[in-house]
Motif scaffolding. Structure first.
Motif, mmCIF file in Angstrom:
data_model
loop_
_atom_site.group_PDB
_atom_site.id
_atom_site.type_symbol
_atom_site.label_atom_id
_atom_site.label_comp_id
_atom_site.label_asym_id
_atom_site.label_seq_id
_atom_site.Cartn_x
_atom_site.Cartn_y
_atom_site.Cartn_z
ATOM 1 N N GLU A 15 112.252 67.926 6.002
ATOM 2 C CA GLU A 15 111.282 66.640 7.067
ATOM 3 C C GLU A 15 111.583 65.761 5.658
ATOM 4 O OE1 GLU A 15 109.854 65.373 11.131
ATOM 5 O OE2 GLU A 15 108.481 66.322 9.255
ATOM 6 N N ASP A 16 112.054 65.226 5.769
ATOM 7 C CA ASP A 16 111.471 63.630 4.721
ATOM 8 C C ASP A 16 110.034 62.976 5.941
ATOM 9 O OD1 ASP A 16 110.941 60.768 3.582
ATOM 10 O OD2 ASP A 16 112.252 61.628 2.464
ATOM 11 N N ARG A 17 108.979 63.263 5.831
ATOM 12 C CA ARG A 17 108.381 62.647 6.583
ATOM 13 C C ARG A 17 107.501 61.441 6.683
ATOM 14 N NH1 ARG A 17 102.218 64.214 3.575
ATOM 15 N NH2 ARG A 17 102.623 62.758 1.426
ATOM 16 N N TRP A 18 108.486 60.417 5.601
ATOM 17 C CA TRP A 18 108.897 59.105 5.324
ATOM 18 C C TRP A 18 109.829 58.608 5.918
ATOM 19 C CZ3 TRP A 18 103.492 58.370 3.519
ATOM 20 C CH2 TRP A 18 103.415 58.680 3.077
ATOM 21 N N LEU A 19 110.711 59.055 6.254
ATOM 22 C CA LEU A 19 111.404 58.237 7.235
ATOM 23 C C LEU A 19 111.772 58.666 9.275
ATOM 24 C CD1 LEU A 19 114.772 59.429 5.058
ATOM 25 C CD2 LEU A 19 113.766 57.107 5.778
ATOM 26 N N SER A 20 110.224 59.965 9.070
ATOM 27 C CA SER A 20 110.867 60.692 9.940
ATOM 28 C C SER A 20 109.341 60.118 11.019
ATOM 29 C CB SER A 20 110.663 62.219 10.631
ATOM 30 O OG SER A 20 108.973 62.778 9.577
ATOM 31 N N MET A 21 108.327 59.616 9.773
ATOM 32 C CA MET A 21 107.152 59.349 10.720
ATOM 33 C C MET A 21 107.216 57.971 11.895
ATOM 34 S SD MET A 21 104.009 57.302 8.786
ATOM 35 C CE MET A 21 104.242 58.281 6.873
ATOM 36 N N PHE A 22 106.220 58.375 12.701
ATOM 37 C CA PHE A 22 106.091 57.363 13.569
ATOM 38 C C PHE A 22 107.873 57.751 14.837
ATOM 39 C CE2 PHE A 22 103.892 54.921 10.962
ATOM 40 C CZ PHE A 22 102.422 55.187 11.116
ATOM 41 N N GLY A 23 108.848 58.875 14.162
ATOM 42 C CA GLY A 23 109.642 58.952 15.025
ATOM 43 C C GLY A 23 109.309 59.172 15.612
ATOM 44 N N LEU A 24 109.976 59.362 17.292
ATOM 45 C CA LEU A 24 109.711 60.139 18.587
ATOM 46 C C LEU A 24 110.875 61.463 19.206
ATOM 47 C CD1 LEU A 24 108.478 56.884 20.282
ATOM 48 C CD2 LEU A 24 106.576 58.948 19.714
ATOM 49 N N MET A 25 112.530 61.060 18.967
ATOM 50 C CA MET A 25 113.140 60.910 19.485
ATOM 51 C C MET A 25 114.461 61.332 18.216
ATOM 52 S SD MET A 25 114.616 59.186 22.018
ATOM 53 C CE MET A 25 116.206 60.123 22.801
ATOM 54 N N HIS A 26 115.421 61.853 18.721
ATOM 55 C CA HIS A 26 116.587 61.665 17.921
ATOM 56 C C HIS A 26 117.089 60.175 17.487
ATOM 57 C CE1 HIS A 26 120.677 62.206 15.701
ATOM 58 N NE2 HIS A 26 120.984 61.616 16.810
ATOM 59 N N GLU A 27 117.358 59.671 15.793
ATOM 60 C CA GLU A 27 117.852 58.341 16.299
ATOM 61 C C GLU A 27 119.420 58.086 16.540
ATOM 62 O OE1 GLU A 27 116.937 54.800 12.723
ATOM 63 O OE2 GLU A 27 118.818 56.146 12.529
ATOM 64 N N GLY A 28 119.414 57.689 17.580
ATOM 65 C CA GLY A 28 120.628 56.959 18.262
ATOM 66 C C GLY A 28 121.216 56.131 19.223
ATOM 67 N N ILE A 29 121.824 55.983 19.651
ATOM 68 C CA ILE A 29 122.318 55.317 21.120
ATOM 69 C C ILE A 29 120.585 55.587 22.029
ATOM 70 C CG2 ILE A 29 123.962 54.976 22.514
ATOM 71 C CD1 ILE A 29 126.108 55.314 21.055
ATOM 72 N N GLU A 30 120.632 57.154 22.046
ATOM 73 C CA GLU A 30 119.867 56.785 23.299
ATOM 74 C C GLU A 30 118.590 56.705 22.746
ATOM 75 O OE1 GLU A 30 120.635 57.889 25.556
ATOM 76 O OE2 GLU A 30 122.538 58.531 24.817
ATOM 77 N N SER A 31 118.035 56.735 21.874
ATOM 78 C CA SER A 31 117.044 56.046 21.884
ATOM 79 C C SER A 31 116.875 54.528 21.678
ATOM 80 C CB SER A 31 116.905 56.158 19.999
ATOM 81 O OG SER A 31 117.013 55.993 19.064
ATOM 82 N N THR A 32 118.237 53.697 21.303
ATOM 83 C CA THR A 32 117.607 52.149 21.551
ATOM 84 C C THR A 32 117.973 51.868 22.767
ATOM 85 O OG1 THR A 32 119.974 52.332 19.461
ATOM 86 C CG2 THR A 32 119.507 50.163 20.855
ATOM 87 N N ILE A 33 118.726 52.548 23.512
ATOM 88 C CA ILE A 33 118.483 52.274 25.338
ATOM 89 C C ILE A 33 117.479 53.135 25.893
ATOM 90 C CG2 ILE A 33 119.079 53.357 27.039
ATOM 91 C CD1 ILE A 33 122.297 53.906 26.333
#
Length: 420
Positions: free
Chosen positions: A182-200
């Motif tokens: 896991e790249d901790r900088w790219l995942s920082m503050f992320g809550l779920m998988h990045e995709g259509i669902e996270s946008t919705i």
């Protein structure tokens, strides 16, 4: 006490009785005295295992029992009870404790009750002190004390130089480095998988690239420095493809997935149930399918429970504030059955394969062997609640639901436990 298991179908590819329905007599010393399709008599206790499957005792390669330091979430006693009810006779516990498992005494503490216990606990030692990724622990001392592998727990070993030196240092005794990609900088503050669902849902996403870049980096370091590397909790389609390619090229690499990754996708997060907040996050349906294919072709070596207890104060919060994790041991069997994976396809991922990777012995189911066994009923139904759960925590998305598939008995270290 001698025990007779009647009419059990053996699932153990290393056994000459694989696929057969047989009767098994376990003597009062905890050894398999006789296996036969014919009737066996003279046992002190008999288990009718009609319709049940019998395998070697299961080994969980990743569980957090929170002990020492966070015993209100789980402790070694409750952890052993959970493992026993879940079918695990051996469990490798991660060093995410307070204090971290980073000294010889820490390792010995984890294994201190093994002599008298059915469930054998194996310590995974910390690579760096306090898991900060800065200063090495005394790795050889930890190995000599009994540590079966080395990792940063649920954290990635982000420092490339330390990762490379660890791979090289562990070669002194053919040790295993377990790393979470896991790249901790790219995942920082992320809550779920990045995709259509996270946008919705309007939640910050964690891109698949955060995992895949680290897989690429770690494989390049493995190629450069040698050693043995195990990827923990992979979750993306591309990560599976990268590891598949690395294996075909002869790399000393293996990997595991968390069982719950087979049960959910990012589409399930529309309920905002914090029990579905995990790390890595639930990915897309295409990623889930890639995990199944990786299991089927042997790219994925091990299925782990990723057992991560959290108290109510850590979960009954807004989704963005809640801690990640699922108590995954007792629901591992129902999840695998729900994924419609044939027993022959997943049994080795919780028995022989993790044992091989960790360098632990596991005898085939044969006459004269030590009885290290798990008996389970794929049709039995039960409900996960306070009466059935052995954990001190209840952070599981299946809580209160009826499940199919239950472990009925485990045997190990001259002991047995029945779950009826």
């Amino acid at each position: 006490m001698s025990i007779l298991i009647q009419n059990a179908q053996i699932i153990d590819a290393s056994s000459s009785f694989h696929g057969q329905k047989v009767n098994i007599l376990i003597d009062d010393q905890g050894k398999i005295a006789k296996i036969s399709a014919e009737a066996i008599t003279g046992a002190d206790q008999t288990i009718d295992a009609e319709g049940m499957l019998l395998s070697q005792g299961w080994l969980d390669m990743q569980a957090n029992y929170c002990d020492p330091g966070l015993e209100h979430k789980e402790d070694l006693t409750s952890g052993r009870a959970v493992a026993q009810a879940s079918g695990f006779t051996q469990v490798a516990v991660v060093p995410t404790t307070e204090p971290t498992i980073q000294t010889k005494n820490d390792v010995r503490y984890i294994a201190s009750e093994n002599r008298a216990s059915l469930v054998q606990l194996r310590a995974i030692g910390a690579v760096t002190k306090q898991l900060k990724g800065e200063d090495f622990t005394e790795i050889i001392d930890l190995h000599q004390a009994g540590a079966v592998a080395f990792s940063q727990g649920g954290k990635p070993l982000y420092n490339s130089d330390i990762l490379l030196k660890t791979l090289q240092y562990l070669q002194k005794f053919n040790g295993l480095l377990i790393n979470r990609p896991e790249d901790r900088w790219l995942s920082m503050f992320g809550l779920m998988h990045e995709g259509i669902e996270s946008t919705i849902l309007g939640m910050k996403g964690i891109p698949s690239m955060a995992e895949e870049l680290m897989v690429i980096r770690d494989l390049k370091l493995l190629e450069y420095g040698g050693g043995r590397l195990h990827f923990s909790n992979i979750s993306t389609k591309e990560a599976v493809a990268l590891i598949r390619q690395a294996k075909s090229e002869g790399y000393e690499v293996s990997c595991d997935i968390a069982a719950h990754q087979l049960a959910f996708t990012d589409q399930d997060l529309h309920t905002f149930d914090t029990n579905l907040k995990v790390s890595p996050p639930f990915r897309s349906q295409a990623d889930r399918q890639a995990l199944i294919e990786g299991l089927q072709d042997g790219t994925i070596d091990v299925i782990v429970s990723a057992h991560e207890p959290q108290d109510q104060e850590s979960k009954k919060l807004e989704f963005d504030l809640a801690d990640a994790g699922i108590i995954g041991q007792q629901t591992l069997l129902p999840v695998l059955l729900q994924a419609e994976l044939p027993a022959e396809e997943w049994i080795h991922t919780v028995t022989t394969r993790p044992a091989q990777i960790l360098g632990l012995s596991l005898e085939p189911i044969e006459e004269g062997a030590i009885a290290n066994l798990t008996l389970f009923d794929p049709e039995a139904k039960w409900t996960l609640d306070h009466r059935s759960s052995q954990s001190l925590s209840e952070n599981n998305p299946f809580w209160g639901q009826e499940l199919q598939g239950r472990v009925k008995a485990v045997f190990n270290n001259g002991q047995h436990a029945l779950n009826y």
